[in-house]
Design a protein around this motif. Structure first.
Motif, PDB file in Angstrom:
ATOM      1  N   ALA A   7       0.846  -1.202   0.000  1.00 32.29           N
ATOM      2  CA  ALA A   7       0.000   0.000   0.000  1.00 32.29           C
ATOM      3  C   ALA A   7       0.875   1.243   0.000  1.00 32.29           C
ATOM      4  N   HIS A   8       0.538   2.170  -0.846  1.00 32.67           N
ATOM      5  CA  HIS A   8       1.211   3.466  -0.814  1.00 32.67           C
ATOM      6  C   HIS A   8       0.746   4.241   0.423  1.00 32.67           C
ATOM      7  N   ASP A   9       1.499   5.269   0.774  1.00 34.78           N
ATOM      8  CA  ASP A   9       1.302   5.899   2.089  1.00 34.78           C
ATOM      9  C   ASP A   9      -0.148   6.315   2.355  1.00 34.78           C
ATOM     10  N   THR A  34       5.698  -5.208   1.257  1.00 37.00           N
ATOM     11  CA  THR A  34       6.807  -4.257   1.257  1.00 37.00           C
ATOM     12  C   THR A  34       6.994  -3.772   2.699  1.00 37.00           C
ATOM     13  N   THR A  37       4.522  -1.204   4.789  1.00 44.09           N
ATOM     14  CA  THR A  37       3.187  -1.806   4.788  1.00 44.09           C
ATOM     15  C   THR A  37       3.168  -3.026   5.707  1.00 44.09           C
ATOM     16  N   SER A  54      11.423  -1.680   1.778  1.00 36.16           N
ATOM     17  CA  SER A  54      10.407  -0.680   1.489  1.00 36.16           C
ATOM     18  C   SER A  54      10.300  -0.506  -0.031  1.00 36.16           C
ATOM     19  N   ASP A  60       9.131  -3.468  -4.228  1.00 42.04           N
ATOM     20  CA  ASP A  60       8.237  -3.845  -5.333  1.00 42.04           C
ATOM     21  C   ASP A  60       8.964  -4.816  -6.272  1.00 42.04           C
ATOM     22  N   PHE A  77      -2.437  -4.567  -4.200  1.00 36.99           N
ATOM     23  CA  PHE A  77      -1.544  -3.408  -4.283  1.00 36.99           C
ATOM     24  C   PHE A  77      -2.416  -2.151  -4.281  1.00 36.99           C
ATOM     25  N   VAL A  91       6.688   0.411  -9.651  1.00 39.58           N
ATOM     26  CA  VAL A  91       5.248   0.186  -9.483  1.00 39.58           C
ATOM     27  C   VAL A  91       4.671  -0.371 -10.776  1.00 39.58           C
TER      28      VAL A  91
END
Ligand SMILES: O=C(CO)COP(=O)(O)O
Length: 139
Positions: A7-9, A34, A37, A54, A60, A77, A91
């Motif tokens: 998950a992105h921030d 990652t 997450t 990370s 990724d 994702f 990504v």
């Protein structure tokens, strides 16, 4: 099954909510994530998660490598479509590899819920056949 959680921030809180709601399903599987997450998920839910680096530091790509080795069965994702990422190529590469190897991939919470319920219902069991085969010609 091996499940990747990324998950992105700005999507991490949503990922925590997803993992909390579906903990009973997720704990039946082998979880990978990652770095950040994974830490957030473990702290919030107590689920056991194998953590890679990370995302911006290569996480990724590590998950992508597992996909290319037929070692990942499901990818969730939760990416942020409204923010520029320094590791945008990574990504894109992870999403591309999921498509190359026909790995079930959810990039938003709506699809993630359907995918987890499908995983629980056995809709991803065909992966066991692919795993047993070892190598599939995707060319
Ligand atoms: O950037 C990410 C995926 O592209 C996620 O990485 P983290 O889980 O380490 O924040």
């Amino acid at each position: 099954m091996k499940v990747a959680l990324i998950a992105h921030d700005r999507k991490k809180d949503l990922m925590i909510q997803l993992c909390t709601a579906y903990k009973a399903i997720l704990e039946e599987h082998e979880l990978f994530a990652t770095g950040t997450t994974g830490t957030r998920i473990m702290e919030a839910t107590g689920l056991e998660v194998h953590r890679f680096k990370s995302g911006p530091l290569g996480g990724d790509q590590q998950i992508g490598a597992m996909i290319s080795e037929n070692e990942m069965d499901v990818v969730i994702f939760l990416r942020d479509p409204l923010a520029a990422m320094p590791h945008e190529p990574d990504v894109t590469a992870l999403i591309r590899l999921s498509d190359v190897y026909e790995i079930p991939l959810a990039t938003n919470i709506g699809t993630a819920e359907v995918l987890l319920r499908g995983l629980d219902a056995g809709f991803v069991d065909w992966r066991e056949f692919y795993n047993a085969e070892g190598s599939i010609d995707f060319g």
